[in-house]
Write an enzyme that holds these catalytic residues in place. Sequence first.
Site, PDB file in Angstrom:
ATOM      1  N   ARG A  87     -56.592 -12.837 -11.381  1.00 40.33           N
ATOM      2  CA  ARG A  87     -56.532 -12.892 -10.175  1.00 40.33           C
ATOM      3  C   ARG A  87     -57.465 -11.877  -9.568  1.00 40.33           C
ATOM      4  O   ARG A  87     -57.395 -10.680  -9.884  1.00 40.33           O
ATOM      5  CB  ARG A  87     -54.997 -12.512  -9.990  1.00 40.33           C
ATOM      6  CG  ARG A  87     -54.705 -12.332  -8.277  1.00 40.33           C
ATOM      7  CD  ARG A  87     -53.384 -12.092  -7.549  1.00 40.33           C
ATOM      8  NE  ARG A  87     -53.283 -11.962  -6.228  1.00 40.33           N
ATOM      9  CZ  ARG A  87     -52.787 -10.756  -5.752  1.00 40.33           C
ATOM     10  NH1 ARG A  87     -52.304  -9.783  -6.453  1.00 40.33           N
ATOM     11  NH2 ARG A  87     -52.843 -10.427  -4.578  1.00 40.33           N
ATOM     12  N   HIS A 131     -57.508 -10.070   0.770  1.00 35.83           N
ATOM     13  CA  HIS A 131     -56.703  -8.741   0.293  1.00 35.83           C
ATOM     14  C   HIS A 131     -57.223  -7.494   1.099  1.00 35.83           C
ATOM     15  O   HIS A 131     -57.976  -6.895   0.636  1.00 35.83           O
ATOM     16  CB  HIS A 131     -57.081  -8.473  -1.064  1.00 35.83           C
ATOM     17  CG  HIS A 131     -56.126  -7.626  -1.860  1.00 35.83           C
ATOM     18  ND1 HIS A 131     -55.450  -7.957  -2.840  1.00 35.83           N
ATOM     19  CD2 HIS A 131     -55.690  -6.350  -1.883  1.00 35.83           C
ATOM     20  CE1 HIS A 131     -54.909  -6.982  -3.676  1.00 35.83           C
ATOM     21  NE2 HIS A 131     -54.826  -5.787  -2.382  1.00 35.83           N
ATOM     22  N   GLU A 176     -49.835  -9.457   0.448  1.00 38.88           N
ATOM     23  CA  GLU A 176     -49.168  -8.319   1.074  1.00 38.88           C
ATOM     24  C   GLU A 176     -48.996  -8.240   2.440  1.00 38.88           C
ATOM     25  O   GLU A 176     -49.673  -7.091   2.907  1.00 38.88           O
ATOM     26  CB  GLU A 176     -49.231  -6.966   0.330  1.00 38.88           C
ATOM     27  CG  GLU A 176     -48.818  -6.867  -1.228  1.00 38.88           C
ATOM     28  CD  GLU A 176     -48.820  -5.606  -1.678  1.00 38.88           C
ATOM     29  OE1 GLU A 176     -49.121  -4.667  -1.092  1.00 38.88           O
ATOM     30  OE2 GLU A 176     -48.375  -5.579  -3.128  1.00 38.88           O
ATOM     31  N   ASN A 306     -45.291  -8.943  -5.806  1.00 37.49           N
ATOM     32  CA  ASN A 306     -45.938  -7.781  -6.139  1.00 37.49           C
ATOM     33  C   ASN A 306     -44.698  -6.702  -6.228  1.00 37.49           C
ATOM     34  O   ASN A 306     -44.252  -6.624  -5.231  1.00 37.49           O
ATOM     35  CB  ASN A 306     -46.881  -7.592  -5.331  1.00 37.49           C
ATOM     36  CG  ASN A 306     -48.131  -8.234  -5.168  1.00 37.49           C
ATOM     37  OD1 ASN A 306     -48.293  -9.128  -5.902  1.00 37.49           O
ATOM     38  ND2 ASN A 306     -49.343  -8.084  -4.418  1.00 37.49           N
ATOM     39  N   TYR A 308     -43.551  -2.802  -7.430  1.00 41.95           N
ATOM     40  CA  TYR A 308     -43.747  -1.537  -8.061  1.00 41.95           C
ATOM     41  C   TYR A 308     -42.603  -0.457  -8.097  1.00 41.95           C
ATOM     42  O   TYR A 308     -42.348  -0.139  -9.105  1.00 41.95           O
ATOM     43  CB  TYR A 308     -44.722  -0.863  -7.056  1.00 41.95           C
ATOM     44  CG  TYR A 308     -46.331  -1.527  -7.311  1.00 41.95           C
ATOM     45  CD1 TYR A 308     -47.264  -1.042  -8.091  1.00 41.95           C
ATOM     46  CD2 TYR A 308     -46.648  -2.399  -6.422  1.00 41.95           C
ATOM     47  CE1 TYR A 308     -48.404  -1.593  -8.478  1.00 41.95           C
ATOM     48  CE2 TYR A 308     -48.032  -3.197  -6.605  1.00 41.95           C
ATOM     49  CZ  TYR A 308     -48.601  -2.760  -7.610  1.00 41.95           C
ATOM     50  OH  TYR A 308     -49.774  -3.237  -7.797  1.00 41.95           O
ATOM     51  N   GLU A 370     -48.678  -8.936  -9.100  1.00 41.49           N
ATOM     52  CA  GLU A 370     -48.704  -7.401  -9.293  1.00 41.49           C
ATOM     53  C   GLU A 370     -47.734  -6.409  -9.748  1.00 41.49           C
ATOM     54  O   GLU A 370     -46.702  -6.834  -9.475  1.00 41.49           O
ATOM     55  CB  GLU A 370     -49.214  -6.603  -7.922  1.00 41.49           C
ATOM     56  CG  GLU A 370     -50.851  -7.139  -7.519  1.00 41.49           C
ATOM     57  CD  GLU A 370     -51.038  -6.167  -6.509  1.00 41.49           C
ATOM     58  OE1 GLU A 370     -50.746  -5.221  -6.326  1.00 41.49           O
ATOM     59  OE2 GLU A 370     -51.816  -6.841  -5.405  1.00 41.49           O
TER      60      GLU A 370
HETATM   61  C1  BGC Z   1     -52.017  -3.602  -3.492  1.00 39.72           C
HETATM   62  C2  BGC Z   1     -53.069  -3.130  -4.279  1.00 39.72           C
HETATM   63  C3  BGC Z   1     -52.870  -1.495  -4.771  1.00 39.72           C
HETATM   64  C4  BGC Z   1     -51.510  -1.426  -5.274  1.00 39.72           C
HETATM   65  C5  BGC Z   1     -51.102  -0.102  -5.788  1.00 39.72           C
HETATM   66  C6  BGC Z   1     -50.708  -3.053  -3.886  1.00 39.72           C
HETATM   67  O1  BGC Z   1     -50.012  -2.828  -2.793  1.00 39.72           O
HETATM   68  O2  BGC Z   1     -51.936  -4.974  -3.460  1.00 39.72           O
HETATM   69  O3  BGC Z   1     -54.068  -3.275  -3.652  1.00 39.72           O
HETATM   70  O4  BGC Z   1     -53.859  -1.153  -5.341  1.00 39.72           O
HETATM   71  O5  BGC Z   1     -50.506  -2.008  -4.684  1.00 39.72           O
HETATM   72  O6  BGC Z   1     -51.218   0.640  -4.744  1.00 39.72           O
END
Ligand code: BGC
Length: 457
Positions: A87, A131, A176, A306, A308, A370
């Site tokens: 991607r 992006h 995002e 995505n 985190y 992601e």
């Molecule tokens: C984004 C990336 C970023 C990653 C880590 C995501 O919000 O799509 O571009 O590098 O998080 O912060």
Amino acid sequence: MPVSPSSVGPTQVPRLPAEFVWGASTAAYQIEGAADEDGKGASIWDTFVRRPGAVRDGHTGDVACDHYHRFDEDVALMRRLGLDAYRFSISWPRILPTGAGKVEPRGLDFYDRLVDALLAAGIEPTPTLFHWDLPQALEDEGGWMERDTAYRFAEYAAVVAERLGDRVKRWITLNEPFVHMSFGYGFGVHAPGRALLLDALPVAHHQLLAHGLATSALRAVVPDAQVLVANNCTPVRLRSDARSDGDTAAASAYDVLHNRLFNDPVMLGGYPDLSAYGMADASWGGLVRDGDLRTIGQPLDGLGVNYYNPTWVTAPADPAAGLPFDLAEPEEPYERTAFGWPVVPDGLTELLTGLKARYGDALPPVWITENGCSQPAGLRDQARIDYLAGHIAAVAEAGARGVDVRGYFTWSLLDNFEWAEGYHQRFGLVEVDFATGRRTPRASFEWYRALIASQRP
Ligand code: BGC
């Protein structure tokens, strides 16, 4: 005997389905460099990085990983890794330097060569069309605050599809839209650096409209295209010491802004109740026009997620201050990434099963577009291996609980330009020496390679 997380070997990760797609993600401005080469126009990031104080230590993406000149080397790394798919994002101002009108053939040529190199390596190209690097010329006209930007995006999508659509079948429209709206237009910590707070809401609708219009444009040019949008999603959690009605209302309001504002319209064809944000009228004061929600809500081939970490919230300390929530810290002593983000793999299972519970049959197949972490510089990145092992196991668990997850793209293949943090955060499976461009695979690269190999049927 229970396996301690730091000893999870690649073969101990639960098996994902045989057709599961293993990938890695990057984005144009974060890796390409060549900021004004081959006729490329300026993007809002080219402008923003020059604003004093905007990016830590004044770093810019002018050179970044120099992927524009080194993509062959990067594709060779991907091949060694055994990726099924890659991607990347396409830089709009490389294709249309002023956002609309004149097409720059050298920009298209670059992505043409990249796509061919990927296919020759047996890797499926999975481009994202936006992006965050909006052409500066469009920002000068108001950027995503303006409805016209959505139409320009659909035209750009068609130009790219005409050129690559014979070989590219899986497309991601936006990356995002929540983060771009809130960081870029709400708080001004990302480009274009506008601090409009809640007045930035039109940016949500115009990006979503752009997604819908581009979906139609892609399908018109590439009838067998699969179209996704990549949304940043977060499970919203409360601290155990904070469970008043006000806290619950704050959690629900945050969920509306971060998740539902961007997921409901694409899967249910309607916006959630935005009254907590002072938007009681369903047409947003005339901004949402007849037919828009049909365009936005047309069936999707997949939802990109995505992930985190979860987000903790409480009732706002000062309800008059503007937002109906305060962000909070978890009380649990989670491990932290180099960025300071808590490492919570089960949040990914919670997120995926929560999406299934909320959207039911309206939830298309899910792709983790992601997931990854920043860790200290160096090649022995056991903490990244643990992060990946935990989160991939969390995906398998969601699959076992009935969520149809088709692929996993780790963020990121390479250390890169981490937006307002410049080069201070390292998310790569591959270490990049930014002075020389030299790439060195980390331990996590070898681990992910062995994992992919061990998952092959
Ligand atoms: C984004 C990336 C970023 C990653 C880590 C995501 O919000 O799509 O571009 O590098 O998080 O912060």
